[in-house]
Design a protein around this motif. Sequence first.
Motif, mmCIF file in Angstrom:
data_model
loop_
_atom_site.group_PDB
_atom_site.id
_atom_site.type_symbol
_atom_site.label_atom_id
_atom_site.label_comp_id
_atom_site.label_asym_id
_atom_site.label_seq_id
_atom_site.Cartn_x
_atom_site.Cartn_y
_atom_site.Cartn_z
ATOM 1 N N GLU A 6 -26.797 10.672 18.664
ATOM 2 C CA GLU A 6 -27.943 9.847 18.298
ATOM 3 C C GLU A 6 -27.817 8.506 19.008
ATOM 4 O O GLU A 6 -26.730 7.938 19.087
ATOM 5 N N ARG A 7 -28.933 8.000 19.469
ATOM 6 C CA ARG A 7 -28.951 6.702 20.149
ATOM 7 C C ARG A 7 -28.719 5.576 19.151
ATOM 8 O O ARG A 7 -29.138 5.661 18.007
ATOM 9 N N LEU A 8 -28.067 4.531 19.613
ATOM 10 C CA LEU A 8 -27.894 3.311 18.840
ATOM 11 C C LEU A 8 -28.810 2.256 19.458
ATOM 12 O O LEU A 8 -28.902 2.155 20.684
ATOM 13 N N ARG A 15 -23.951 7.741 18.806
ATOM 14 C CA ARG A 15 -23.226 8.145 17.598
ATOM 15 C C ARG A 15 -23.142 9.669 17.583
ATOM 16 O O ARG A 15 -24.111 10.355 17.897
ATOM 17 N N LEU A 16 -21.974 10.243 17.205
ATOM 18 C CA LEU A 16 -21.791 11.685 17.064
ATOM 19 C C LEU A 16 -21.972 12.050 15.595
ATOM 20 O O LEU A 16 -21.188 11.628 14.742
ATOM 21 N N VAL A 17 -23.010 12.834 15.301
ATOM 22 C CA VAL A 17 -23.377 13.162 13.923
ATOM 23 C C VAL A 17 -23.202 14.662 13.702
ATOM 24 O O VAL A 17 -23.682 15.482 14.489
ATOM 25 N N ARG A 28 -22.632 17.572 6.883
ATOM 26 C CA ARG A 28 -23.816 17.473 7.727
ATOM 27 C C ARG A 28 -24.381 16.048 7.621
ATOM 28 O O ARG A 28 -24.502 15.490 6.544
ATOM 29 N N GLY A 29 -24.667 15.433 8.755
ATOM 30 C CA GLY A 29 -25.209 14.075 8.789
ATOM 31 C C GLY A 29 -24.156 12.983 8.875
ATOM 32 O O GLY A 29 -24.479 11.820 9.098
ATOM 33 N N CYS A 36 -19.714 7.615 25.015
ATOM 34 C CA CYS A 36 -20.386 6.922 26.112
ATOM 35 C C CYS A 36 -21.062 8.005 26.955
ATOM 36 O O CYS A 36 -20.372 8.855 27.520
ATOM 37 N N PRO A 37 -22.390 7.996 27.070
ATOM 38 C CA PRO A 37 -23.075 9.040 27.835
ATOM 39 C C PRO A 37 -22.852 8.953 29.345
ATOM 40 O O PRO A 37 -23.075 9.918 30.057
#
Length: 141
Positions: A6-8, A15-17, A28-29, A36-37
Amino acid sequence: MKVIRERLEGIQIQRLVVTEPEGSNHFRGECVGYLCPECMQADETLEQIWHDEDCSLAGEHGRDHYDELVPDVPGRPTPEFDAAHPITVVKFGKTEGRGGLHDGEVISFKCECGNLDEDVFEIVHDEACSLAGQHGRAAGG
């Protein structure tokens, strides 16, 4: 365990969810780390990501002691492969398309002490963890 990213707001780091806990002690969640992409480096906290030298974010985060880590000790088995000490493999939970991450692609590893890294041999374990000091330094030490 499978995750999505998910983008910050205001930063490139993602973020890794958790999307599929797969028998881990996570839900979950739940956020289990950051990625780092650009250089694909991961850690359990944003501040601890150690970017590759050619990454545009090099020097922005991270700890400075990774060069001191020695993952193999002659005459001693690799502790991360001890079945008595579980390490969770963190996999990406969907396919993003051409050039992106793919469903099931391994992106990091998480120790039961809570520490995560993109390389199992670079996890810096908490002092209370049975693997603390296996790489020459424990977190917070």
